[in-house]
Design a protein around this motif. Structure first.
Motif, PDB file in Angstrom:
ATOM      1  N   LEU A 130      13.921 -34.440  21.934  1.00 13.80           N
ATOM      2  CA  LEU A 130      12.833 -33.596  21.436  1.00 13.80           C
ATOM      3  C   LEU A 130      12.684 -32.331  22.279  1.00 13.80           C
ATOM      4  O   LEU A 130      12.474 -31.242  21.738  1.00 13.80           O
ATOM      5  N   ASP A 131      12.829 -32.463  23.585  1.00 20.61           N
ATOM      6  CA  ASP A 131      12.734 -31.302  24.465  1.00 20.61           C
ATOM      7  C   ASP A 131      13.830 -30.285  24.152  1.00 20.61           C
ATOM      8  O   ASP A 131      13.592 -29.067  24.155  1.00 20.61           O
ATOM      9  N   ILE A 132      15.032 -30.773  23.891  1.00 23.23           N
ATOM     10  CA  ILE A 132      16.141 -29.880  23.526  1.00 23.23           C
ATOM     11  C   ILE A 132      15.826 -29.164  22.218  1.00 23.23           C
ATOM     12  O   ILE A 132      16.008 -27.947  22.084  1.00 23.23           O
ATOM     13  N   ALA A 133      15.341 -29.918  21.230  1.00 23.17           N
ATOM     14  CA  ALA A 133      15.015 -29.324  19.924  1.00 23.17           C
ATOM     15  C   ALA A 133      13.933 -28.257  20.060  1.00 23.17           C
ATOM     16  O   ALA A 133      14.010 -27.179  19.449  1.00 23.17           O
ATOM     17  N   LYS A 134      12.908 -28.536  20.853  1.00 19.13           N
ATOM     18  CA  LYS A 134      11.829 -27.571  21.059  1.00 19.13           C
ATOM     19  C   LYS A 134      12.339 -26.315  21.759  1.00 19.13           C
ATOM     20  O   LYS A 134      11.938 -25.190  21.419  1.00 19.13           O
ATOM     21  N   LYS A 135      13.214 -26.492  22.727  1.00 20.56           N
ATOM     22  CA  LYS A 135      13.753 -25.359  23.466  1.00 20.56           C
ATOM     23  C   LYS A 135      14.574 -24.459  22.558  1.00 20.56           C
ATOM     24  O   LYS A 135      14.466 -23.228  22.599  1.00 20.56           O
ATOM     25  N   ILE A 136      15.404 -25.075  21.715  1.00 21.65           N
ATOM     26  CA  ILE A 136      16.212 -24.294  20.778  1.00 21.65           C
ATOM     27  C   ILE A 136      15.322 -23.543  19.797  1.00 21.65           C
ATOM     28  O   ILE A 136      15.552 -22.357  19.500  1.00 21.65           O
ATOM     29  N   ALA A 137      14.304 -24.223  19.286  1.00 18.91           N
ATOM     30  CA  ALA A 137      13.380 -23.585  18.341  1.00 18.91           C
ATOM     31  C   ALA A 137      12.683 -22.388  18.983  1.00 18.91           C
ATOM     32  O   ALA A 137      12.558 -21.318  18.371  1.00 18.91           O
ATOM     33  N   LYS A 138      12.240 -22.552  20.223  1.00 14.74           N
ATOM     34  CA  LYS A 138      11.532 -21.475  20.909  1.00 14.74           C
ATOM     35  C   LYS A 138      12.438 -20.279  21.157  1.00 14.74           C
ATOM     36  O   LYS A 138      12.054 -19.127  20.912  1.00 14.74           O
ATOM     37  N   GLU A 139      13.654 -20.537  21.624  1.00 20.09           N
ATOM     38  CA  GLU A 139      14.570 -19.446  21.946  1.00 20.09           C
ATOM     39  C   GLU A 139      15.033 -18.697  20.708  1.00 20.09           C
ATOM     40  O   GLU A 139      15.394 -17.525  20.792  1.00 20.09           O
ATOM     41  N   ASN A 140      15.022 -19.362  19.564  1.00 16.87           N
ATOM     42  CA  ASN A 140      15.475 -18.727  18.329  1.00 16.87           C
ATOM     43  C   ASN A 140      14.333 -18.396  17.366  1.00 16.87           C
ATOM     44  O   ASN A 140      14.561 -18.075  16.210  1.00 16.87           O
ATOM     45  N   LYS A 141      13.087 -18.492  17.883  1.00 13.20           N
ATOM     46  CA  LYS A 141      11.896 -18.146  17.115  1.00 13.20           C
ATOM     47  C   LYS A 141      11.823 -18.906  15.797  1.00 13.20           C
ATOM     48  O   LYS A 141      11.596 -18.335  14.728  1.00 13.20           O
ATOM     49  N   LEU A 142      12.039 -20.210  15.901  1.00 11.11           N
ATOM     50  CA  LEU A 142      11.993 -21.090  14.740  1.00 11.11           C
ATOM     51  C   LEU A 142      10.758 -21.984  14.813  1.00 11.11           C
ATOM     52  O   LEU A 142      10.292 -22.329  15.896  1.00 11.11           O
ATOM     53  N   LYS A 143      10.234 -22.363  13.659  1.00 13.08           N
ATOM     54  CA  LYS A 143       9.123 -23.303  13.600  1.00 13.08           C
ATOM     55  C   LYS A 143       9.677 -24.718  13.609  1.00 13.08           C
ATOM     56  O   LYS A 143      10.626 -25.025  12.894  1.00 13.08           O
ATOM     57  N   ILE A 144       9.103 -25.571  14.414  1.00 12.76           N
ATOM     58  CA  ILE A 144       9.552 -26.958  14.473  1.00 12.76           C
ATOM     59  C   ILE A 144       8.370 -27.879  14.220  1.00 12.76           C
ATOM     60  O   ILE A 144       7.267 -27.673  14.744  1.00 12.76           O
ATOM     61  N   THR A 145       8.588 -28.894  13.380  1.00 16.59           N
ATOM     62  CA  THR A 145       7.563 -29.891  13.083  1.00 16.59           C
ATOM     63  C   THR A 145       8.034 -31.246  13.590  1.00 16.59           C
ATOM     64  O   THR A 145       9.112 -31.709  13.225  1.00 16.59           O
ATOM     65  N   VAL A 146       7.222 -31.855  14.430  1.00 19.88           N
ATOM     66  CA  VAL A 146       7.562 -33.156  14.999  1.00 19.88           C
ATOM     67  C   VAL A 146       6.756 -34.226  14.282  1.00 19.88           C
ATOM     68  O   VAL A 146       5.543 -34.186  14.252  1.00 19.88           O
ATOM     69  N   LEU A 147       7.454 -35.199  13.713  1.00 20.20           N
ATOM     70  CA  LEU A 147       6.793 -36.275  12.978  1.00 20.20           C
ATOM     71  C   LEU A 147       6.698 -37.517  13.857  1.00 20.20           C
ATOM     72  O   LEU A 147       7.712 -38.058  14.289  1.00 20.20           O
ATOM     73  N   ASP A 148       5.478 -37.945  14.136  1.00 20.87           N
ATOM     74  CA  ASP A 148       5.315 -39.203  14.874  1.00 20.87           C
ATOM     75  C   ASP A 148       5.152 -40.352  13.866  1.00 20.87           C
ATOM     76  O   ASP A 148       5.196 -40.144  12.655  1.00 20.87           O
ATOM     77  N   LEU A 149       4.969 -41.551  14.374  1.00 23.92           N
ATOM     78  CA  LEU A 149       4.917 -42.728  13.501  1.00 23.92           C
ATOM     79  C   LEU A 149       3.777 -42.648  12.494  1.00 23.92           C
ATOM     80  O   LEU A 149       3.919 -43.106  11.355  1.00 23.92           O
ATOM     81  N   SER A 150       2.672 -42.070  12.890  1.00 24.27           N
ATOM     82  CA  SER A 150       1.535 -41.986  11.960  1.00 24.27           C
ATOM     83  C   SER A 150       1.829 -41.092  10.758  1.00 24.27           C
ATOM     84  O   SER A 150       1.283 -41.300   9.675  1.00 24.27           O
ATOM     85  N   LEU A 151       2.712 -40.119  10.930  1.00 25.67           N
ATOM     86  CA  LEU A 151       3.064 -39.222   9.822  1.00 25.67           C
ATOM     87  C   LEU A 151       4.206 -39.764   8.989  1.00 25.67           C
ATOM     88  O   LEU A 151       4.341 -39.394   7.823  1.00 25.67           O
ATOM     89  N   ILE A 152       5.036 -40.616   9.591  1.00 24.26           N
ATOM     90  CA  ILE A 152       6.181 -41.157   8.856  1.00 24.26           C
ATOM     91  C   ILE A 152       5.729 -42.263   7.918  1.00 24.26           C
ATOM     92  O   ILE A 152       6.186 -42.359   6.777  1.00 24.26           O
ATOM     93  N   HIS A 153       4.806 -43.119   8.352  1.00 25.03           N
ATOM     94  CA  HIS A 153       4.390 -44.267   7.529  1.00 25.03           C
ATOM     95  C   HIS A 153       3.259 -43.869   6.577  1.00 25.03           C
ATOM     96  O   HIS A 153       2.484 -42.986   6.859  1.00 25.03           O
TER      97      HIS A 153
END
Length: 217
Positions: A194-217
């Protein structure tokens, strides 16, 4: 796309005449059915003595008083495709990775690929071949000498420059996948990923949505 600790090969476009290549290895693709000597006396002599040279990925190093030349077989022109260009560049890099600090690669001409696709494929081949996903896990790691690659073209036009950039971005993505896939489970945790994904999103000015268990079920 960067977003992780890795060194990218320095790749640039060049339009200089071959006679000005002195310090770098000059890499020349040789087709089986169109054996160009590039105006180089040593190449002309070698091809005359070796009429069958040109099979895909076979190599020959030639030396003279003022040049170092790597010939690399490009196979038949009618079978030259994107993946061929990618693998041809990769083969050149693997051959010289620990022999030279720089190389100048003449991109093949008069093939079906556009100039932008040639640089796209070649850039991918260079970066993928140079990347060592196991270097962090070896007790003794022999570092690569090669740090600079030049693609020799007729004109460094915008489309060719965009192809180069696209190839580097694609190679970065592939190499990141290889790196993460090789990490042991105690390092490659969900939090680390997740940290890698967030870092890539930040450096490339991308929006990232993280889904936890409460959002998946």
């Amino acid at each position: 796309m960067r977003g992780y600790d890795s060194e990218r090969m320095k790749i640039q476009l060049g339009t200089k005449p071959l006679s000005e290549i002195k310090d770098s290895y000059l890499v020349l693709p040789i087709f089986e059915d169109n054996r160009e000597d590039y105006g180089q006396a040593t190449v002309k002599s070698f091809l005359a003595e070796n009429p069958k040279f040109g099979k895909l990925f076979e190599t020959q190093t030639l030396y003279s008083s003022d040049s170092k030349i790597l010939l690399i077989g490009a196979g038949g022109k009618d079978k030259f495709e994107f993946i061929t260009m990618q693998n041809l560049a990769g083969a050149a890099v693997r051959t010289l990775l620990r022999k030279s600090k720089s190389l100048s690669f003449v991109l093949p001409k008069q093939v079906e690929l556009s100039e932008s696709d040639r640089t796209y494929a070649a850039a991918m081949g260079v970066e993928i071949a140079a990347f060592d996903p196991t270097k962090d896990f070896k007790l003794k790691h022999e570092p690569a000498m090669l740090t600079n690659v030049e693609f020799l073209v007729d004109r460094a036009e915008k489309g060719i420059q965009e192809g180069l950039k696209k190839g580097q971005i694609m190679a970065d993505s592939i190499n990141l996948t290889r790196k993460l896939g090789d990490l042991p489970a105690n390092i490659m945790t969900p939090t680390y990923f997740l940290d890698i994904a967030k870092k890539i999103a930040k450096e490339n000015k991308l929006k990232i949505t993280v889904l936890d268990l409460s959002l998946i079920h």
